[in-house]
Design a protein around this motif. Sequence first.
Motif, short mmCIF file in Angstrom:
data_model
loop_
_atom_site.label_atom_id
_atom_site.label_comp_id
_atom_site.label_asym_id
_atom_site.label_seq_id
_atom_site.Cartn_x
_atom_site.Cartn_y
_atom_site.Cartn_z
N SER A 1 0.82 -1.22 0.00
CA SER A 1 0.00 0.00 0.00
C SER A 1 0.85 1.27 0.00
N ILE A 2 2.11 1.15 0.42
CA ILE A 2 3.00 2.33 0.40
C ILE A 2 3.98 2.23 -0.78
N ASP A 3 3.54 1.50 -1.81
CA ASP A 3 4.25 1.44 -3.09
C ASP A 3 5.60 0.74 -3.01
N ALA A 4 5.67 -0.34 -2.28
CA ALA A 4 6.91 -1.12 -2.24
C ALA A 4 7.17 -1.76 -3.60
N ASP A 5 8.42 -1.71 -4.04
CA ASP A 5 8.84 -2.43 -5.23
C ASP A 5 9.43 -3.79 -4.86
N GLY A 6 9.77 -3.93 -3.58
CA GLY A 6 10.28 -5.19 -3.06
C GLY A 6 10.16 -5.20 -1.55
N ILE A 7 10.03 -6.38 -0.98
CA ILE A 7 9.90 -6.52 0.48
C ILE A 7 10.96 -7.49 0.96
N LEU A 8 11.70 -7.06 1.98
CA LEU A 8 12.70 -7.93 2.59
C LEU A 8 12.41 -8.05 4.08
N PHE A 9 12.15 -9.26 4.52
CA PHE A 9 11.97 -9.53 5.94
C PHE A 9 13.33 -9.86 6.54
N THR A 10 13.65 -9.26 7.66
CA THR A 10 14.96 -9.49 8.28
C THR A 10 14.87 -10.43 9.48
N CYS A 11 13.69 -10.98 9.73
CA CYS A 11 13.49 -11.86 10.88
C CYS A 11 13.58 -13.31 10.43
N SER A 12 14.50 -14.07 11.02
CA SER A 12 14.86 -15.38 10.49
C SER A 12 14.02 -16.54 10.98
N ALA A 13 13.06 -16.32 11.85
CA ALA A 13 12.29 -17.43 12.44
C ALA A 13 10.88 -17.55 11.88
N PHE A 14 10.62 -16.90 10.73
CA PHE A 14 9.25 -16.82 10.22
C PHE A 14 9.12 -17.27 8.77
N GLY A 15 9.96 -18.21 8.35
CA GLY A 15 9.99 -18.61 6.95
C GLY A 15 8.65 -18.90 6.30
N PRO A 16 7.82 -19.79 6.86
CA PRO A 16 6.52 -20.10 6.23
C PRO A 16 5.61 -18.89 6.09
N ILE B 1 6.59 -15.78 5.69
CA ILE B 1 7.13 -14.94 4.61
C ILE B 1 6.80 -15.56 3.25
N GLU B 2 6.85 -16.87 3.17
CA GLU B 2 6.48 -17.55 1.92
C GLU B 2 5.02 -17.26 1.56
N ALA B 3 4.17 -17.19 2.57
CA ALA B 3 2.76 -16.89 2.34
C ALA B 3 2.59 -15.48 1.78
N VAL B 4 3.41 -14.54 2.28
CA VAL B 4 3.37 -13.17 1.75
C VAL B 4 3.82 -13.16 0.30
N ALA B 5 4.88 -13.89 0.01
CA ALA B 5 5.42 -13.92 -1.36
C ALA B 5 4.41 -14.44 -2.36
N LYS B 6 3.58 -15.39 -1.95
CA LYS B 6 2.58 -15.97 -2.84
C LYS B 6 1.47 -14.97 -3.17
N GLN B 7 1.29 -13.98 -2.31
CA GLN B 7 0.20 -13.02 -2.51
C GLN B 7 0.58 -11.85 -3.40
N HIS B 8 1.88 -11.65 -3.64
CA HIS B 8 2.30 -10.44 -4.35
C HIS B 8 3.24 -10.76 -5.50
N GLU B 9 3.20 -9.94 -6.54
CA GLU B 9 4.05 -10.15 -7.72
C GLU B 9 5.43 -9.55 -7.53
N ILE B 10 5.57 -8.59 -6.62
CA ILE B 10 6.88 -7.98 -6.40
C ILE B 10 7.79 -8.95 -5.65
N PRO B 11 9.11 -8.78 -5.73
CA PRO B 11 10.02 -9.66 -5.00
C PRO B 11 9.80 -9.57 -3.49
N VAL B 12 9.64 -10.71 -2.85
CA VAL B 12 9.52 -10.81 -1.40
C VAL B 12 10.58 -11.81 -0.95
#
Length: 235
Positions: free
Chosen positions: A68-83, A85-96
């Motif tokens: 919603s704030i016009d991200a061209d890419g999203i990077l999560f820096t928290c290492s204990a939340f893999g699944p 983050i994968e769910a977020v990546a499936k919802q968006h076309e931009i790199p996650v």
Amino acid sequence: MNVSPRIVLIHAIEMAINPIMRAFEVHWPEVETINILDDSLSRDRAKSDALDCKMMDRFLKLGDYALSIDADGILFTCSAFGPAIEAVAKQHEIPVLKPNEAMFSMALKQGKNIGMLVTFENSIKVMSQEFYEMAKAINSDAILDVILVKDAISHLKQGFMDEHNRLIAQTAKELKDCDALMLAQFSMANAWKSVSEQLDIPVLTAPDAAAKLMKQKIKIRIISINLILVELIKF
């Protein structure tokens, strides 16, 4: 897409912010970075061995907000939340990106005996699973040797950076025979110099690897979009 790409960085601990900001300053200084910090994520994750539906939903909402704030890419820096983050990546076309996928890829190119130091215990299971999944995908029989550096993160939270780095460097000696050593948490990047002085093997950090991969993915996306626009103009 923005003239200067906007990368939204989502953090679960404050100590992850400076390392990734420094990484982008080195590898991609012209990019615009936006930081979102929710330290309740790490607190709540420490109380549970599993990611429940509520936690998954929180990540999906964070991804929606970034878009919603016009991200061209999203990077999560928290290492204990893999699944999550994968769910977020499936919802968006931009790199996650998950925090460690770029580092894992680099490590697997170094050999089959890979070491990893961890300061956040709850990340071990998720990260180990992600590592072996990536290894399997490229038909590698790499072995991951993981060691928890006890008390290091507690010292960091109290502002004792030198002691944090000393503990990590001391523990790193136990993995000196590996083909490469990974520092799992973004906040561990501060210890890179101390660790490198102890070992004669490549020492990899998540922030540097992630910044490089995000830059690569965004540039590929820009090229793809431009090619599509050229084809549309032809018609």
